[in-house]
Enzyme design. Structure first.
Site, PDB file in Angstrom:
ATOM      1  N   ARG A   1      50.475 -40.727 -11.097  1.00 32.63           N
ATOM      2  CA  ARG A   1      49.243 -41.402 -11.540  1.00 32.63           C
ATOM      3  C   ARG A   1      49.385 -42.921 -11.593  1.00 32.63           C
ATOM      4  O   ARG A   1      48.677 -43.589 -12.352  1.00 32.63           O
ATOM      5  CB  ARG A   1      48.790 -40.905 -12.920  1.00 32.63           C
ATOM      6  CG  ARG A   1      48.236 -39.504 -12.875  1.00 32.63           C
ATOM      7  CD  ARG A   1      47.846 -39.002 -14.236  1.00 32.63           C
ATOM      8  NE  ARG A   1      47.368 -37.639 -14.107  1.00 32.63           N
ATOM      9  CZ  ARG A   1      46.111 -37.264 -14.335  1.00 32.63           C
ATOM     10  NH1 ARG A   1      45.202 -38.131 -14.721  1.00 32.63           N
ATOM     11  NH2 ARG A   1      45.752 -36.015 -14.179  1.00 32.63           N
TER      12      ARG A   1
ATOM     13  N   GLY B   1      50.399 -51.225 -22.101  1.00 28.81           N
ATOM     14  CA  GLY B   1      49.308 -50.355 -21.672  1.00 28.81           C
ATOM     15  C   GLY B   1      49.194 -50.297 -20.148  1.00 28.81           C
ATOM     16  O   GLY B   1      48.964 -49.241 -19.566  1.00 28.81           O
TER      17      GLY B   1
ATOM     18  N   SER C   1      44.900 -61.789 -28.382  1.00 28.36           N
ATOM     19  CA  SER C   1      44.329 -62.309 -27.131  1.00 28.36           C
ATOM     20  C   SER C   1      42.899 -62.788 -27.310  1.00 28.36           C
ATOM     21  O   SER C   1      42.379 -63.550 -26.497  1.00 28.36           O
ATOM     22  CB  SER C   1      44.368 -61.229 -26.054  1.00 28.36           C
ATOM     23  OG  SER C   1      43.604 -60.108 -26.470  1.00 28.36           O
ATOM     24  N   ASP C   2      42.239 -62.333 -28.380  1.00 28.51           N
ATOM     25  CA  ASP C   2      40.845 -62.726 -28.608  1.00 28.51           C
ATOM     26  C   ASP C   2      40.519 -62.543 -30.089  1.00 28.51           C
ATOM     27  O   ASP C   2      41.281 -61.924 -30.823  1.00 28.51           O
ATOM     28  CB  ASP C   2      39.902 -61.893 -27.727  1.00 28.51           C
ATOM     29  CG  ASP C   2      40.098 -60.398 -27.930  1.00 28.51           C
ATOM     30  OD1 ASP C   2      40.931 -59.808 -27.228  1.00 28.51           O
ATOM     31  OD2 ASP C   2      39.442 -59.836 -28.821  1.00 28.51           O
TER      32      ASP C   2
ATOM     33  N   HIS D   1      53.187 -35.428 -15.865  1.00 31.34           N
ATOM     34  CA  HIS D   1      52.811 -36.851 -15.844  1.00 31.34           C
ATOM     35  C   HIS D   1      53.976 -37.783 -15.600  1.00 31.34           C
ATOM     36  O   HIS D   1      53.792 -39.001 -15.532  1.00 31.34           O
ATOM     37  CB  HIS D   1      52.148 -37.237 -17.177  1.00 31.34           C
ATOM     38  CG  HIS D   1      51.164 -36.239 -17.657  1.00 31.34           C
ATOM     39  ND1 HIS D   1      51.459 -35.317 -18.643  1.00 31.34           N
ATOM     40  CD2 HIS D   1      49.904 -35.979 -17.251  1.00 31.34           C
ATOM     41  CE1 HIS D   1      50.406 -34.548 -18.835  1.00 31.34           C
ATOM     42  NE2 HIS D   1      49.461 -34.908 -18.010  1.00 31.34           N
TER      43      HIS D   1
ATOM     44  N   ARG E   1      55.723 -50.349 -28.600  1.00 29.50           N
ATOM     45  CA  ARG E   1      54.501 -50.693 -27.876  1.00 29.50           C
ATOM     46  C   ARG E   1      54.338 -52.204 -27.865  1.00 29.50           C
ATOM     47  O   ARG E   1      54.507 -52.868 -28.899  1.00 29.50           O
ATOM     48  CB  ARG E   1      53.288 -50.031 -28.538  1.00 29.50           C
ATOM     49  CG  ARG E   1      51.971 -50.627 -28.124  1.00 29.50           C
ATOM     50  CD  ARG E   1      50.759 -49.783 -28.359  1.00 29.50           C
ATOM     51  NE  ARG E   1      49.560 -50.583 -28.448  1.00 29.50           N
ATOM     52  CZ  ARG E   1      49.011 -51.273 -27.457  1.00 29.50           C
ATOM     53  NH1 ARG E   1      49.561 -51.261 -26.248  1.00 29.50           N
ATOM     54  NH2 ARG E   1      47.922 -52.003 -27.631  1.00 29.50           N
TER      55      ARG E   1
ATOM     56  N   ARG F   1      48.014 -67.073 -22.719  1.00 27.08           N
ATOM     57  CA  ARG F   1      48.376 -65.655 -22.569  1.00 27.08           C
ATOM     58  C   ARG F   1      49.828 -65.501 -22.159  1.00 27.08           C
ATOM     59  O   ARG F   1      50.551 -64.663 -22.680  1.00 27.08           O
ATOM     60  CB  ARG F   1      47.525 -65.012 -21.457  1.00 27.08           C
ATOM     61  CG  ARG F   1      46.337 -64.283 -21.952  1.00 27.08           C
ATOM     62  CD  ARG F   1      45.547 -63.728 -20.776  1.00 27.08           C
ATOM     63  NE  ARG F   1      44.171 -63.554 -21.178  1.00 27.08           N
ATOM     64  CZ  ARG F   1      43.709 -62.485 -21.807  1.00 27.08           C
ATOM     65  NH1 ARG F   1      44.489 -61.462 -22.039  1.00 27.08           N
ATOM     66  NH2 ARG F   1      42.457 -62.420 -22.178  1.00 27.08           N
TER      67      ARG F   1
ATOM     68  N   ARG G   1      51.959 -54.206 -15.661  1.00 24.67           N
ATOM     69  CA  ARG G   1      52.688 -55.029 -16.627  1.00 24.67           C
ATOM     70  C   ARG G   1      54.111 -54.486 -16.786  1.00 24.67           C
ATOM     71  O   ARG G   1      55.074 -55.245 -16.893  1.00 24.67           O
ATOM     72  CB  ARG G   1      51.925 -55.033 -17.955  1.00 24.67           C
ATOM     73  CG  ARG G   1      52.408 -55.962 -19.037  1.00 24.67           C
ATOM     74  CD  ARG G   1      52.711 -57.334 -18.557  1.00 24.67           C
ATOM     75  NE  ARG G   1      51.575 -58.159 -18.255  1.00 24.67           N
ATOM     76  CZ  ARG G   1      50.869 -58.878 -19.129  1.00 24.67           C
ATOM     77  NH1 ARG G   1      51.156 -58.826 -20.406  1.00 24.67           N
ATOM     78  NH2 ARG G   1      49.888 -59.664 -18.720  1.00 24.67           N
TER      79      ARG G   1
ATOM     80  N   SER H   1      48.056 -56.301 -26.466  1.00 25.15           N
ATOM     81  CA  SER H   1      47.209 -57.361 -27.007  1.00 25.15           C
ATOM     82  C   SER H   1      46.286 -56.752 -28.058  1.00 25.15           C
ATOM     83  O   SER H   1      46.133 -55.531 -28.139  1.00 25.15           O
ATOM     84  CB  SER H   1      46.402 -58.012 -25.890  1.00 25.15           C
ATOM     85  OG  SER H   1      45.533 -57.067 -25.322  1.00 25.15           O
TER      86      SER H   1
ATOM     87  N   GLU I   1      43.334 -52.781 -31.931  1.00 23.88           N
ATOM     88  CA  GLU I   1      43.907 -52.396 -30.636  1.00 23.88           C
ATOM     89  C   GLU I   1      43.561 -50.924 -30.464  1.00 23.88           C
ATOM     90  O   GLU I   1      42.638 -50.450 -31.129  1.00 23.88           O
ATOM     91  CB  GLU I   1      45.408 -52.740 -30.562  1.00 23.88           C
ATOM     92  CG  GLU I   1      46.255 -52.203 -31.690  1.00 23.88           C
ATOM     93  CD  GLU I   1      46.747 -50.809 -31.440  1.00 23.88           C
ATOM     94  OE1 GLU I   1      47.428 -50.582 -30.432  1.00 23.88           O
ATOM     95  OE2 GLU I   1      46.490 -49.913 -32.277  1.00 23.88           O
ATOM     96  N   MET I   2      44.237 -50.175 -29.612  1.00 25.43           N
ATOM     97  CA  MET I   2      43.728 -48.836 -29.322  1.00 25.43           C
ATOM     98  C   MET I   2      44.774 -47.718 -29.266  1.00 25.43           C
ATOM     99  O   MET I   2      44.422 -46.587 -28.935  1.00 25.43           O
ATOM    100  CB  MET I   2      42.930 -48.867 -28.007  1.00 25.43           C
ATOM    101  CG  MET I   2      41.791 -49.878 -28.039  1.00 25.43           C
ATOM    102  SD  MET I   2      40.678 -49.782 -26.626  1.00 25.43           S
ATOM    103  CE  MET I   2      39.746 -48.327 -27.038  1.00 25.43           C
TER     104      MET I   2
HETATM  105  N1  HPA Z   1      39.559 -54.211 -29.205  1.00 27.85           N
HETATM  106  C1  HPA Z   1      40.437 -53.282 -28.825  1.00 27.85           C
HETATM  107  N2  HPA Z   1      41.542 -53.563 -28.181  1.00 27.85           N
HETATM  108  C2  HPA Z   1      41.808 -54.839 -27.887  1.00 27.85           C
HETATM  109  C3  HPA Z   1      40.943 -55.857 -28.264  1.00 27.85           C
HETATM  110  C4  HPA Z   1      39.764 -55.511 -28.956  1.00 27.85           C
HETATM  111  O1  HPA Z   1      38.949 -56.369 -29.310  1.00 27.85           O
HETATM  112  N3  HPA Z   1      41.471 -57.033 -27.821  1.00 27.85           N
HETATM  113  C5  HPA Z   1      42.640 -56.726 -27.218  1.00 27.85           C
HETATM  114  N4  HPA Z   1      42.850 -55.404 -27.262  1.00 27.85           N
END
Ligand code: HPA
Length: 235
Positions: free
Chosen positions: A44, A21, A203-204, A5, A88, A217, A25, A91, A179-180
């Site tokens: 990739r 991510g 971000s939200d 990778h 890391r 942003r 970016r 957002s 986040e994830m």
């Molecule tokens: N969920 C997961 N990841 C994110 C979110 C969310 O609402 N907003 C920005 N990254």
């Protein structure tokens, strides 16, 4: 040498890597925040670059989304390329009323609905935590510049489009935002004895359903970049 990778050669990647991510970016950061960036990966389209910031070598590379993806890239950076500090940048979505759009969140800990830690055969649940030296430097930078920030626990969720509002249950445990990726990053770092930290802009909001404007942003992103780059300097 390289991996399936990442086509970099040993020595192409700095000891400290910033990890957005989105690979585009990473390209933007390399071109706008680093001096003399050189690309080390395009496998990739997961672009990676090494340059300098205030004279110190630093790399930036995309991770993709989710624990599975950052799990691969961060593992390889640590075990095949000798990376020792992984920051890391990303957002997150607020899960508390007092977490505002544009705030910087520093993940002291990452909780998860992912099964990523299953591999370690632990006889209980693991608390995935940030590197304290990295976290302390990030906080010092945010304090110095007067950026609004909060330090706490985030949820690294496997599911973006969730059938159920499980985040509300996590919020009862004080989770600041969703986040994830951070849980897998913190596990890989812990297992290898290296440093990791997740820094996010809000971000939200999952509560108010507000989202940042393009201008907001950009400002939030710039503040987060300053925190990450200044933190990377003292390592
Ligand atoms: N969920 C997961 N990841 C994110 C979110 C969310 O609402 N907003 C920005 N990254």
């Amino acid at each position: 040498m390289g991996t399936p990778h990442n086509s970099a050669a040993m020595g192409d990647i700095a000891k400290t890597v910033l990890l957005p991510g989105d690979p585009l970016r990473a390209k933007f950061i390399a071109e706008h925040f680093l001096e003399a960036p050189k690309q080390f990966n395009a496998v990739r389209n997961m672009f990676g670059y090494t340059g300098t910031y205030k004279g110190k070598e630093v790399s930036v590379m995309g991770t993709g989304m989710g624990c599975a993806s950052i799990g691969i890239y961060s593992y390889e950076l640590i075990h095949f390329f000798g990376v020792e500090n992984l920051i890391r940048i990303g957002s997150c979505g607020a899960t508390q009323e007092n977490v505002r759009l544009g705030d910087i969140i520093m993940a002291a800990g990452a909780s998860t609905d992912s099964n990523y830690a299953h591999q370690y055969n632990l006889p209980g649940s693991f608390s995935a935590v940030a590197s304290y030296p990295l976290l302390r430097r990030a906080v010092e930078t945010a304090e110095k510049y007067g950026y609004p920030y909060q330090v706490g626990n985030v949820l690294s969720s496997d599911v973006f489009y969730n059938e159920t509002e499980e985040w509300k249950i996590w919020a009862k445990m004080g989770i600041l935002a969703v986040e994830m990726e951070s849980f897998a990053l913190y596990c890989n770092a812990a297992r290898a004895g290296v440093n990791a930290l997740g820094i996010f802009t809000v971000s939200d909001s999952l509560i108010s359903h507000e989202e940042m404007s393009a201008k907001e942003r950009e400002q939030g992103f710039t503040n987060m970049m300053t925190v990450a780059l200044e933190a990377s300097l003292e390592l």
